[in-house]
Design an enzyme around this catalytic site. Structure first.
Site, mmCIF file in Angstrom:
data_model
loop_
_atom_site.group_PDB
_atom_site.id
_atom_site.type_symbol
_atom_site.label_atom_id
_atom_site.label_comp_id
_atom_site.label_asym_id
_atom_site.label_seq_id
_atom_site.Cartn_x
_atom_site.Cartn_y
_atom_site.Cartn_z
ATOM 1 N N GLY A 167 0.806 -1.216 0.000
ATOM 2 C CA GLY A 167 0.000 0.000 0.000
ATOM 3 C C GLY A 167 0.842 1.270 0.000
ATOM 4 O O GLY A 167 0.360 2.348 0.370
ATOM 5 N N THR A 168 2.077 1.142 -0.443
ATOM 6 C CA THR A 168 3.029 2.264 -0.460
ATOM 7 C C THR A 168 2.499 3.451 -1.273
ATOM 8 O O THR A 168 2.552 4.606 -0.816
ATOM 9 C CB THR A 168 4.360 1.807 -1.107
ATOM 10 O OG1 THR A 168 4.657 0.491 -0.656
ATOM 11 C CG2 THR A 168 5.485 2.756 -0.792
ATOM 12 N N THR A 169 2.006 3.152 -2.474
ATOM 13 C CA THR A 169 1.552 4.214 -3.385
ATOM 14 C C THR A 169 0.401 5.002 -2.744
ATOM 15 O O THR A 169 0.368 6.236 -2.788
ATOM 16 C CB THR A 169 1.060 3.581 -4.711
ATOM 17 O OG1 THR A 169 2.008 2.595 -5.127
ATOM 18 C CG2 THR A 169 0.901 4.628 -5.788
ATOM 19 N N HIS A 219 11.741 1.230 1.855
ATOM 20 C CA HIS A 219 11.363 -0.166 2.082
ATOM 21 C C HIS A 219 12.329 -0.813 3.082
ATOM 22 O O HIS A 219 12.254 -2.012 3.337
ATOM 23 C CB HIS A 219 11.425 -0.963 0.777
ATOM 24 C CG HIS A 219 10.310 -0.682 -0.193
ATOM 25 N ND1 HIS A 219 8.997 -0.521 0.180
ATOM 26 C CD2 HIS A 219 10.311 -0.555 -1.549
ATOM 27 C CE1 HIS A 219 8.247 -0.307 -0.891
ATOM 28 N NE2 HIS A 219 9.030 -0.315 -1.948
ATOM 29 N N ARG A 240 0.008 -5.261 5.166
ATOM 30 C CA ARG A 240 -1.177 -5.832 4.516
ATOM 31 C C ARG A 240 -1.162 -7.339 4.685
ATOM 32 O O ARG A 240 -0.082 -7.931 4.858
ATOM 33 C CB ARG A 240 -1.070 -5.446 3.039
ATOM 34 C CG ARG A 240 -2.226 -5.759 2.182
ATOM 35 C CD ARG A 240 -1.939 -5.315 0.755
ATOM 36 N NE ARG A 240 -3.131 -5.460 -0.051
ATOM 37 C CZ ARG A 240 -3.170 -5.309 -1.379
ATOM 38 N NH1 ARG A 240 -2.065 -4.983 -2.027
ATOM 39 N NH2 ARG A 240 -4.284 -5.459 -2.047
ATOM 40 N N SER A 261 -0.317 -9.556 -5.130
ATOM 41 C CA SER A 261 0.001 -8.259 -5.737
ATOM 42 C C SER A 261 1.429 -8.262 -6.295
ATOM 43 O O SER A 261 1.682 -7.802 -7.414
ATOM 44 C CB SER A 261 -0.159 -7.159 -4.685
ATOM 45 O OG SER A 261 0.031 -5.896 -5.253
ATOM 46 N N ARG A 305 -3.525 -1.966 -9.683
ATOM 47 C CA ARG A 305 -4.051 -3.193 -10.293
ATOM 48 C C ARG A 305 -5.531 -3.321 -9.969
ATOM 49 O O ARG A 305 -6.377 -3.059 -10.781
ATOM 50 C CB ARG A 305 -3.249 -4.410 -9.806
ATOM 51 C CG ARG A 305 -3.523 -5.676 -10.581
ATOM 52 C CD ARG A 305 -2.758 -6.839 -9.994
ATOM 53 N NE ARG A 305 -3.149 -7.138 -8.615
ATOM 54 C CZ ARG A 305 -4.095 -8.000 -8.261
ATOM 55 N NH1 ARG A 305 -4.740 -8.669 -9.189
ATOM 56 N NH2 ARG A 305 -4.392 -8.211 -6.991
ATOM 57 N N LYS A 306 -5.843 -3.649 -8.712
ATOM 58 C CA LYS A 306 -7.231 -3.862 -8.328
ATOM 59 C C LYS A 306 -7.597 -3.048 -7.094
ATOM 60 O O LYS A 306 -8.710 -2.578 -6.947
ATOM 61 C CB LYS A 306 -7.439 -5.346 -8.044
ATOM 62 C CG LYS A 306 -8.657 -5.900 -8.689
ATOM 63 C CD LYS A 306 -8.668 -7.402 -8.609
ATOM 64 C CE LYS A 306 -9.931 -7.925 -9.227
ATOM 65 N NZ LYS A 306 -10.020 -9.382 -9.098
ATOM 66 N N GLY A 307 -6.638 -2.965 -6.194
ATOM 67 C CA GLY A 307 -6.857 -2.146 -5.002
ATOM 68 C C GLY A 307 -7.944 -2.670 -4.080
ATOM 69 O O GLY A 307 -8.701 -1.900 -3.508
HETATM 70 P P1 A3P Z 1 -3.253 -4.977 -5.811
HETATM 71 O O1 A3P Z 1 -2.168 -5.556 -6.659
HETATM 72 O O2 A3P Z 1 -3.802 -5.960 -4.824
HETATM 73 O O3 A3P Z 1 -4.314 -4.304 -6.607
HETATM 74 P P2 A3P Z 1 2.446 -0.685 -3.430
HETATM 75 O O4 A3P Z 1 1.875 0.671 -3.609
HETATM 76 O O5 A3P Z 1 3.029 -0.915 -2.075
HETATM 77 O O6 A3P Z 1 3.309 -1.067 -4.555
HETATM 78 O O7 A3P Z 1 1.191 -1.673 -3.445
HETATM 79 C C1 A3P Z 1 0.425 -1.845 -4.601
HETATM 80 C C2 A3P Z 1 -0.969 -2.303 -4.233
HETATM 81 O O8 A3P Z 1 -1.725 -1.186 -3.739
HETATM 82 C C3 A3P Z 1 -1.720 -2.823 -5.443
HETATM 83 O O9 A3P Z 1 -2.590 -3.827 -4.924
HETATM 84 C C4 A3P Z 1 -2.457 -1.575 -5.896
HETATM 85 O O10 A3P Z 1 -3.555 -1.829 -6.724
HETATM 86 C C5 A3P Z 1 -2.872 -0.985 -4.562
HETATM 87 N N1 A3P Z 1 -3.171 0.449 -4.635
HETATM 88 C C6 A3P Z 1 -2.517 1.398 -5.346
HETATM 89 N N2 A3P Z 1 -3.093 2.586 -5.177
HETATM 90 C C7 A3P Z 1 -4.131 2.410 -4.336
HETATM 91 C C8 A3P Z 1 -5.129 3.285 -3.794
HETATM 92 N N3 A3P Z 1 -5.146 4.579 -4.091
HETATM 93 N N4 A3P Z 1 -6.032 2.756 -2.950
HETATM 94 C C9 A3P Z 1 -6.022 1.444 -2.649
HETATM 95 N N5 A3P Z 1 -5.117 0.567 -3.141
HETATM 96 C C10 A3P Z 1 -4.181 1.039 -3.975
#
Ligand code: A3P
Length: 324
Positions: free
Chosen positions: A69-71, A126, A148, A156, A290-292
């Site tokens: 959930g970094t992004t 990280h 998570r 993911s 991707r799916k979130g």
């Molecule tokens: P999924 O692959 O399960 O969809 P990170 O940001 O740490 O790389 O993690 C990526 C995961 O966070 C992906 O999960 C992505 O879809 C989800 N993600 C990215 N932006 C998001 C948002 N604004 N709200 C919720 N989930 C989000």
């Protein structure tokens, strides 16, 4: 300059060459250092950060293992901190990937420390808690950690790695990346910044010891009740919402701005490309969206795989007070 000094590079290369190595998910040659597995690139980053990084007292460090959930955390924290001067539609988050608003310490900052001239005092990493530069631990700056359910992290991660351009990475890492092989690697901890559970536990313990310094978040909680957690996040970072702001719906505005639906539909996040470090790796911005959702593992993991991950999680987290 010291960061491009060949002697410094040689020194790090030498340290890295003495570490145990093996193949893992995402990276063909993972290096073991202080109980975790790193790419040579990230390991160089942490060695550099240890030697050179000095945080400002007002810095807030956003920490996570990849795919936790970094992004989202970057977007929310950035939106909270900049709300007084970047109300929609002026928010940089509408035209820049969240990763281009908040640099990673071990990659962007290391490859060009001028990236530390931050308008917004946010940095991401990280790096596991126990390997953080001492300067961060000793400073007054705050840390926000997000984690998570390991089942969703794995799913993911697998999608993220499968979508990567093999030319951008060591291609041998991506050959035969069947879900089953990747799963085995993940369970054994052979993933970048893995074992995942140890990453989580380091920050969990730190948050219990110093709750004023480390805020511990779960993706699932954030998804469930985004408003309350964003208020807590803002309060913790030292940017609390005033009652006037709350009445005006500022919290909801930020939540909407940073929602998966909104961010993933922006042109920059649909078609943009981002550069990690200098020429290290280029990624499609869309690969971060991707799916979130919570629980997508159900669509990808066989029941016995899910049970195995749950068992490892239970065993690793036993007695810690943390559950998923
Ligand atoms: P999924 O692959 O399960 O969809 P990170 O940001 O740490 O790389 O993690 C990526 C995961 O966070 C992906 O999960 C992505 O879809 C989800 N993600 C990215 N932006 C998001 C948002 N604004 N709200 C919720 N989930 C989000």
């Amino acid at each position: 300059e010291y960061w491009s000094d060949p002697k410094t590079h040689e020194k790090y290369k030498e340290i890295i060459s003495t570490t145990p190595q093996r193949k893992g998910i995402w990276v063909a040659d993972l290096h073991q250092h202080e109980g975790f597995w790193w790419s040579a690139y990230s390991l160089k980053g942490v060695l550099w950060a240890r030697d050179h990084f000095m945080p400002q007292p007002n810095n807030v460090i956003l920490s996570s293992a990849p795919k936790s959930g970094t992004t989202w955390l970057k977007a929310l924290s950035f939106a909270v901190m900049t709300r007084s001067h970047f109300d929609e539609p002026a928010s940089p988050l509408l035209t820049r990937l969240a990763h281009d608003c908040v640099p990673f310490l071990e990659s962007e900052v290391r490859s060009n420390p001028q990236n530390l001239d931050l308008d917004v005092p946010l940095l991401a990493t990280h790096i596991p808690y126990t390997s953080l530069p001492k300067s961060i631990i000793d400073s007054g700056c705050k840390i926000v950690y997000i984690c998570r359910d390991p089942k969703d992290v794995f799913v993911s991660l697998w999608h993220f790695v499968s979508k990567m351009n093999p030319k951008a990475m060591d291609a041998s890492a991506l050959e035969d990346l069947h879900l089953e092989d990747a799963f085995e690697f993940f369970c054994q901890g052979y993933s970048s910044f893995g074992p995942y559970w140890d990453h989580v536990l380091g920050y969990w313990r730190a948050s219990l010891e110093s709750p004023e310094k480390v805020l511990f978040l779960k993706y699932e909680d954030l998804k469930n009740d985004t408003i309350s957690w964003v208020k807590k996040l803002a309060q913790f970072m030292g940017y609390p919402f005033s009652s006037e702001e709350e009445q005006k719906g500022m919290v909801q505005k930020i939540v909407n701005l940073c929602s998966f639906e909104n961010l993933s539909s922006l042109e920059v996040n649909k078609s943009g490309i981002t550069q990690v470090g200098t020429n290290f790796l280029s990624l499609k911005n869309s690969s971060f969206f991707r799916k979130g959702e919570v629980g997508d593992w159900k669509n990808h993991l066989k029941l016995e795989m899910a049970m195995r991950l749950d068992q490892i999680t239970e065993q690793k987290l036993k007695g810690s007070g943390l559950t998923f």
